[in-house]
Design a protein around this motif. Structure first.
Motif, PDB file in Angstrom:
ATOM      1  N   MET A   1       0.852  -1.201   0.000  1.00 44.97           N
ATOM      2  CA  MET A   1       0.000   0.000   0.000  1.00 44.97           C
ATOM      3  C   MET A   1       0.879   1.239   0.000  1.00 44.97           C
ATOM      4  O   MET A   1       1.754   1.399   0.832  1.00 44.97           O
ATOM      5  CB  MET A   1      -0.904   0.020   1.232  1.00 44.97           C
ATOM      6  N   ARG A   2       0.683   2.134  -0.974  1.00 42.95           N
ATOM      7  CA  ARG A   2       1.496   3.332  -1.086  1.00 42.95           C
ATOM      8  C   ARG A   2       1.171   4.299   0.037  1.00 42.95           C
ATOM      9  O   ARG A   2       0.020   4.592   0.310  1.00 42.95           O
ATOM     10  CB  ARG A   2       1.215   3.997  -2.444  1.00 42.95           C
ATOM     11  N   PRO A   3       2.186   4.835   0.735  1.00 42.53           N
ATOM     12  CA  PRO A   3       1.928   5.723   1.851  1.00 42.53           C
ATOM     13  C   PRO A   3       1.367   7.050   1.387  1.00 42.53           C
ATOM     14  O   PRO A   3       1.611   7.498   0.275  1.00 42.53           O
ATOM     15  CB  PRO A   3       3.318   5.908   2.483  1.00 42.53           C
ATOM     16  N   ALA A   4       0.599   7.690   2.243  1.00 46.64           N
ATOM     17  CA  ALA A   4       0.008   8.987   1.923  1.00 46.64           C
ATOM     18  C   ALA A   4       0.629  10.044   2.800  1.00 46.64           C
ATOM     19  O   ALA A   4       1.343   9.769   3.752  1.00 46.64           O
ATOM     20  CB  ALA A   4      -1.506   8.948   2.129  1.00 46.64           C
ATOM     21  N   LYS A   5       0.353  11.268   2.445  1.00 49.44           N
ATOM     22  CA  LYS A   5       0.912  12.406   3.160  1.00 49.44           C
ATOM     23  C   LYS A   5       0.252  12.557   4.530  1.00 49.44           C
ATOM     24  O   LYS A   5      -0.950  12.532   4.657  1.00 49.44           O
ATOM     25  CB  LYS A   5       0.690  13.663   2.309  1.00 49.44           C
ATOM     26  N   SER A   6       1.075  12.722   5.553  1.00 47.06           N
ATOM     27  CA  SER A   6       0.621  13.073   6.909  1.00 47.06           C
ATOM     28  C   SER A   6      -0.382  12.073   7.477  1.00 47.06           C
ATOM     29  O   SER A   6      -1.371  12.478   8.087  1.00 47.06           O
ATOM     30  CB  SER A   6       0.001  14.476   6.905  1.00 47.06           C
ATOM     31  N   ILE A   7      -0.167  10.805   7.252  1.00 47.91           N
ATOM     32  CA  ILE A   7      -1.071   9.789   7.795  1.00 47.91           C
ATOM     33  C   ILE A   7      -0.429   9.141   9.014  1.00 47.91           C
ATOM     34  O   ILE A   7       0.719   8.700   8.961  1.00 47.91           O
ATOM     35  CB  ILE A   7      -1.387   8.709   6.734  1.00 47.91           C
ATOM     36  N   LEU A   8      -1.183   9.092  10.111  1.00 52.14           N
ATOM     37  CA  LEU A   8      -0.758   8.381  11.314  1.00 52.14           C
ATOM     38  C   LEU A   8      -1.482   7.040  11.300  1.00 52.14           C
ATOM     39  O   LEU A   8      -2.693   6.972  11.514  1.00 52.14           O
ATOM     40  CB  LEU A   8      -1.127   9.188  12.561  1.00 52.14           C
ATOM     41  N   PHE A   9      -0.758   5.973  11.034  1.00 53.35           N
ATOM     42  CA  PHE A   9      -1.404   4.696  10.749  1.00 53.35           C
ATOM     43  C   PHE A   9      -2.058   4.062  11.974  1.00 53.35           C
ATOM     44  O   PHE A   9      -2.909   3.183  11.834  1.00 53.35           O
ATOM     45  CB  PHE A   9      -0.403   3.740  10.093  1.00 53.35           C
ATOM     46  N   THR A  10      -1.695   4.496  13.168  1.00 50.10           N
ATOM     47  CA  THR A  10      -2.392   3.973  14.344  1.00 50.10           C
ATOM     48  C   THR A  10      -3.843   4.428  14.377  1.00 50.10           C
ATOM     49  O   THR A  10      -4.675   3.801  15.034  1.00 50.10           O
ATOM     50  CB  THR A  10      -1.691   4.432  15.629  1.00 50.10           C
ATOM     51  N   LYS A  11      -4.160   5.518  13.657  1.00 53.42           N
ATOM     52  CA  LYS A  11      -5.541   6.014  13.635  1.00 53.42           C
ATOM     53  C   LYS A  11      -6.427   5.186  12.714  1.00 53.42           C
ATOM     54  O   LYS A  11      -7.648   5.321  12.751  1.00 53.42           O
ATOM     55  CB  LYS A  11      -5.565   7.487  13.223  1.00 53.42           C
ATOM     56  N   ILE A  12      -5.815   4.381  11.873  1.00 51.76           N
ATOM     57  CA  ILE A  12      -6.611   3.534  10.977  1.00 51.76           C
ATOM     58  C   ILE A  12      -6.402   2.059  11.331  1.00 51.76           C
ATOM     59  O   ILE A  12      -6.520   1.185  10.474  1.00 51.76           O
ATOM     60  CB  ILE A  12      -6.280   3.806   9.495  1.00 51.76           C
ATOM     61  N   THR A  13      -6.095   1.831  12.600  1.00 54.26           N
ATOM     62  CA  THR A  13      -5.932   0.473  13.128  1.00 54.26           C
ATOM     63  C   THR A  13      -6.856   0.306  14.330  1.00 54.26           C
ATOM     64  O   THR A  13      -6.869   1.162  15.216  1.00 54.26           O
ATOM     65  CB  THR A  13      -4.477   0.243  13.575  1.00 54.26           C
ATOM     66  N   PRO A  14      -7.652  -0.759  14.396  1.00 55.44           N
ATOM     67  CA  PRO A  14      -8.512  -0.963  15.576  1.00 55.44           C
ATOM     68  C   PRO A  14      -7.685  -0.988  16.852  1.00 55.44           C
ATOM     69  O   PRO A  14      -6.553  -1.486  16.843  1.00 55.44           O
ATOM     70  CB  PRO A  14      -9.174  -2.325  15.304  1.00 55.44           C
ATOM     71  N   PRO A  15      -8.220  -0.466  17.957  1.00 54.55           N
ATOM     72  CA  PRO A  15      -7.468  -0.438  19.225  1.00 54.55           C
ATOM     73  C   PRO A  15      -7.032  -1.840  19.650  1.00 54.55           C
ATOM     74  O   PRO A  15      -7.766  -2.811  19.491  1.00 54.55           O
ATOM     75  CB  PRO A  15      -8.480   0.142  20.220  1.00 54.55           C
ATOM     76  N   GLN A  16      -5.810  -1.907  20.172  1.00 51.34           N
ATOM     77  CA  GLN A  16      -5.340  -3.173  20.715  1.00 51.34           C
ATOM     78  C   GLN A  16      -6.111  -3.498  21.983  1.00 51.34           C
ATOM     79  O   GLN A  16      -6.477  -2.611  22.746  1.00 51.34           O
ATOM     80  CB  GLN A  16      -3.841  -3.082  21.023  1.00 51.34           C
ATOM     81  N   LEU A  17      -6.343  -4.778  22.195  1.00 50.90           N
ATOM     82  CA  LEU A  17      -7.133  -5.207  23.353  1.00 50.90           C
ATOM     83  C   LEU A  17      -6.227  -5.685  24.474  1.00 50.90           C
ATOM     84  O   LEU A  17      -5.182  -6.287  24.233  1.00 50.90           O
ATOM     85  CB  LEU A  17      -8.086  -6.331  22.940  1.00 50.90           C
ATOM     86  N   LYS A  18      -6.659  -5.418  25.698  1.00 49.68           N
ATOM     87  CA  LYS A  18      -5.937  -5.920  26.854  1.00 49.68           C
ATOM     88  C   LYS A  18      -6.327  -7.373  27.120  1.00 49.68           C
ATOM     89  O   LYS A  18      -7.378  -7.846  26.678  1.00 49.68           O
ATOM     90  CB  LYS A  18      -6.274  -5.073  28.081  1.00 49.68           C
ATOM     91  N   LYS A  19      -5.464  -8.042  27.876  1.00 46.69           N
ATOM     92  CA  LYS A  19      -5.752  -9.438  28.204  1.00 46.69           C
ATOM     93  C   LYS A  19      -7.022  -9.579  29.038  1.00 46.69           C
ATOM     94  O   LYS A  19      -7.705 -10.603  28.992  1.00 46.69           O
ATOM     95  CB  LYS A  19      -4.564 -10.042  28.958  1.00 46.69           C
ATOM     96  N   ASN A  20      -7.344  -8.526  29.809  1.00 48.81           N
ATOM     97  CA  ASN A  20      -8.514  -8.626  30.686  1.00 48.81           C
ATOM     98  C   ASN A  20      -9.758  -7.985  30.079  1.00 48.81           C
ATOM     99  O   ASN A  20     -10.617  -7.482  30.786  1.00 48.81           O
ATOM    100  CB  ASN A  20      -8.213  -8.001  32.054  1.00 48.81           C
ATOM    101  N   THR A  21      -9.834  -7.995  28.729  1.00 47.38           N
ATOM    102  CA  THR A  21     -11.031  -7.479  28.061  1.00 47.38           C
ATOM    103  C   THR A  21     -12.163  -8.509  28.159  1.00 47.38           C
ATOM    104  O   THR A  21     -12.012  -9.659  27.725  1.00 47.38           O
ATOM    105  CB  THR A  21     -10.752  -7.165  26.580  1.00 47.38           C
ATOM    106  N   LEU A  22     -13.265  -8.122  28.719  1.00 47.26           N
ATOM    107  CA  LEU A  22     -14.397  -9.021  28.932  1.00 47.26           C
ATOM    108  C   LEU A  22     -15.141  -9.280  27.627  1.00 47.26           C
ATOM    109  O   LEU A  22     -15.474  -8.341  26.893  1.00 47.26           O
ATOM    110  CB  LEU A  22     -15.356  -8.393  29.957  1.00 47.26           C
ATOM    111  N   GLN A  23     -15.378 -10.552  27.317  1.00 47.24           N
ATOM    112  CA  GLN A  23     -16.206 -10.912  26.175  1.00 47.24           C
ATOM    113  C   GLN A  23     -17.667 -10.887  26.610  1.00 47.24           C
ATOM    114  O   GLN A  23     -18.068 -11.613  27.515  1.00 47.24           O
ATOM    115  CB  GLN A  23     -15.823 -12.307  25.662  1.00 47.24           C
ATOM    116  N   ARG A  24     -18.457 -10.040  25.952  1.00 50.78           N
ATOM    117  CA  ARG A  24     -19.817  -9.768  26.421  1.00 50.78           C
ATOM    118  C   ARG A  24     -20.832 -10.323  25.434  1.00 50.78           C
ATOM    119  O   ARG A  24     -21.069  -9.742  24.366  1.00 50.78           O
ATOM    120  CB  ARG A  24     -19.976  -8.263  26.615  1.00 50.78           C
ATOM    121  N   GLN A  25     -21.458 -11.402  25.796  1.00 50.13           N
ATOM    122  CA  GLN A  25     -22.335 -12.117  24.870  1.00 50.13           C
ATOM    123  C   GLN A  25     -23.545 -11.298  24.451  1.00 50.13           C
ATOM    124  O   GLN A  25     -23.913 -11.259  23.279  1.00 50.13           O
ATOM    125  CB  GLN A  25     -22.780 -13.440  25.495  1.00 50.13           C
TER     126      GLN A  25
END
Length: 702
Positions: free
Chosen positions: A1-25
């Motif tokens: 993927m060709r990079p774009a100007k002034s892009i912060l790629f963490t903003k287009i990545t889903p947040p990382q989850l912690k180990k203690n994230t509750l799965q909510r049915q």
């Protein structure tokens, strides 16, 4: 993927989850319905875990998602779409190549015309994706106040391809008229605080299985009653328990709202940290999303990522979003900012330092953000003085007007270019009187200061108003005066060649407005002598039209429209020079009234989208011409079009516009009608305008 100007790629990545994230049915069951609706709105106050819930669900279901986390500085059409397109490219790398190129090159601005063209281009690209696509726009409330962003999204949700599912997550629900009908048609899924809040059972499981801290039933019920399942408060109670505090003491707080409880708990967490940690929290909370290298350079820290990683490990609501990239939980950041504001001098000092840092590293919009946070008018004015031209060029007119209208006149007078830039913004909005006032102020100040380039720019701006409103005699004197000033400068002066080329082209256009296309060729030749690659498509089209070369003009028009469509971008408002308005006139001349009508309608829409009433009025005129040529002609319809145009021209005080209307009216009626205001206007204009001016009034519109 060709990079774009002034892009912060963490903003287009889903947040990382912690180990203690509750799965909510129960919540996940609701989220599975996303695929049954074109639009899902996840809305709640801060601290309900919206981002975590969405990221957790899509990861658990192994669903590819195009994710975009909005930021405060993406509240304009260009940066918003830049991130939105890049978010989709994370899953579809070839998506939106032309859009990205146009955005990087600055071909799109904030005008409504660009808004709809950009939205249409984006939707057409989505149509080419055969897979089911989920697009998440998180923290939408941070950009919702932007009129252009809001209008664009509302427009797009009405026309989403069937395989696309859009998820909007934020603290507020958009106030769009379309949502009512979508809800009635079962096209809208809403997930709110009641869905996001923890149940008592979930609190019990969270503490026992994830926090490894078993609670009795009474303790669970006490937490649930106190927090009402508010996710952030539950997490902060656990944070307090890990520090050794007793649950009953934590729950004794007698605040009357969840906000009170949060502030109480946040203060407890903050006050328990070391001086080093507290200092780091306050220094970094002024940034929405930041890299450790920024702290190293700005604060002189050594390997600041070590300290920041330690803060993350303490679970102080700072999250690592990428390698050495960090972001606070929004609510905890707000608490820190309010805490920092209580130390007024330090609050200002930190923002001033950040602004200077971004100026040094050529990021003017980030610098403007920090100066705005402390209402530093001097800083804002200085940045705009050096970078305002960029805001005009890229169509950031709303931002430019928002900022310049807050500045004191004394600052505008000191940084004289600001008057020119503000004039440009007003001119593109067809607010000609305001534009002329700005240009005149800049011209007078530049004369006093002996600044030839600003004086020439102000004269050019005044001339452009008369070019836009087709008053060639007034424009001619101003353009020549501006050119004389520019040619008096040394060739080595910055931008002199570019200024000369532009003025030669404008002088040629002005002669076309006067009906002297042959004479205009002289200035076109001078343009090519100065720059052999010179090309001005609209001018060439109008010269061919004025010379009677209708087929050539139409062919050039079609070619230019194809090029602009392929490129994906449009220049700012062209006033009466809008391509479809010119197309309509040519189609009428060569006997294709249906095509002329369609082009006139599009020309009017362009005028409405770009907030250009003059262009819209010209569109109504062209519609009148087409109506007379239709096989089932209804002359009252044509006359109604002319009258509508006349009313708009009256409000704009554009004499050339009224001249064409009057001329057309006399030809249309065939005999005097003294009861009609258009005929009275024709009589007045015949007395007012000399013979040569009347000969020139119609050519000016082509």
């Amino acid at each position: 993927m060709r990079p774009a100007k002034s892009i912060l790629f963490t903003k287009i990545t889903p947040p990382q989850l912690k180990k203690n994230t509750l799965q909510r049915q129960s919540l996940n069951k609701r989220l599975k319905q996303v695929f049954e609706y074109p639009l899902t709105i996840v809305q709640s106050g801060p601290g309900y875990g919206k981002s975590t819930a969405l990221s957790s669900f899509f990861r658990m279901e192994r669903i590819a998602v195009c994710w975009y986390s909005c930021g405060e500085r993406e509240d304009d059409l260009v940066p918003f779409f830049q991130y939105l397109v890049q978010a989709i490219r994370t899953e579809y790398p070839n998506f939106g190549e032309q859009i990205i190129d146009s955005l990087i090159e600055g071909n799109y601005g904030s005008d409504e015309q660009d808004l709809y063209v950009l939205s249409d281009t984006f939707l057409n690209e989505l149509m080419m994706v055969s897979d089911e696509v989920v697009v998440v726009i998180d923290d939408y409330h941070l950009v919702e106040h932007s009129v252009s962003v809001s209008k664009s999204l509302e427009y797009m949700i009405r026309h989403l391809p069937q395989q696309v599912h859009l998820v909007l997550s934020g603290r507020t629900k958009p106030q769009w008229e379309a949502l009512t009908s979508m809800k009635v048609k079962a096209e809208l899924l809403e997930i709110g605080e009641s869905d996001l809040a923890f149940s008592a059972e979930e609190i019990e499981v969270l503490f026992a299985d994830y926090y490894e801290l078993a609670l009795g039933e009474a303790e669970v019920q006490a937490i649930y009653k106190k927090t009402e399942g508010w996710v952030m408060a539950v997490q902060m109670i656990w944070q307090q328990l890990t520090l050794g505090r007793k649950l009953e003491l934590i729950l004794e707080h007698d605040g009357h709202s969840m906000d009170d409880l949060f502030r109480y708990l946040a203060m407890e967490v903050f006050s328990k940290q070391s001086e080093e940690i507290r200092d780091a929290l306050l220094r970094t909370c002024i940034f929405d999303d930041f890299h450790a290298s920024l702290c190293d350079k700005l604060y002189g820290w050594h390997e600041s990522h070590v300290l920041l990683d330690r803060i993350c490990s303490l679970r102080l609501f700072l999250f690592q979003t990428g390698e050495h990239q960090y972001r606070y939980h929004a609510m905890f950041r707000e608490f820190l900012v309010q805490r920092l504001k209580s130390e007024d001098n330090r609050f200002r000092f930190l923002h001033e330092g950040a602004a200077r840092y971004y100026i040094e590293y050529q990021q003017p919009e980030s610098a403007l953000y920090h100066y705005q946070m402390i209402s530093d008018q001097q800083g804002i004015a200085a940045v705009l003085h050096h970078h305002g031209k960029m805001l005009v060029k890229t169509g950031r007119l709303s931002k430019l007007l928002e900022l310049t209208n807050t500045l004191a006149y004394s600052l505008m007078d000191h940084y004289v270019w600001l008057w020119v830039y503000q004039g440009e913004a007003y001119r593109y909005r067809c607010l000609y009187d305001k534009a002329q006032t700005c240009y005149e102020r800049a011209k007078q100040l530049a004369r006093t200061n002996g600044d030839i380039q600003i004086q020439a720019a102000a004269l050019e701006g005044q001339a452009r108003v008369f070019l836009d409103t087709i008053q060639p005699r007034k424009a001619d004197a101003l353009l020549k005066e501006s050119l004389e000033l520019i040619e008096s400068l040394d060739e080595s002066t910055t931008d002199v060649k570019e200024d000369r080329l532009r003025l030669y082209s404008l002088l040629a256009e002005n002669l076309v407005n006067s009906g002297r296309a042959a004479d205009a060729e002289h200035w076109v030749v001078r343009c090519r002598e100065l720059d052999p690659s010179f090309k001005e498509d609209v001018l060439e089209i109008r010269m061919n039209l004025r010379s009677g070369k209708l087929s050539t003009a139409l062919r050039l028009l079609e070619k230019l429209k194809e090029e602009e469509t392929a490129k994906g971008g449009l220049i700012l408002s062209r006033s009466h020079r809008e391509l479809m308005i010119i197309t309509s006139l040519i189609e009428s001349m060569i006997g294709y009234p249906e095509k002329a009508k369609a082009a006139a309608q599009e020309g009017m829409l362009q005028g409405i989208r770009t907030e250009s009433p003059f262009a819209e009025a010209c569109g109504w005129m062209r519609m009148g011409h087409a109506a007379q040529l239709l096989s089932n002609v209804k002359f009252d319809v044509a006359l109604g079009c002319y009258r509508t145009s006349q009313e708009m021209m009256e409000g704009l005080e554009v004499s050339r516009g009224k001249a064409e209307l009057s001329w057309v009216y006399v030809c249309f009626m065939g005999e005097p009608d003294h009861s009609n205001p258009l005929f009275s206007m024709a009589e007045w204009l015949c007395r007012k305008l000399n013979k040569s001016a009347m000969r020139g009034c119609l050519p000016g519109f082509v």
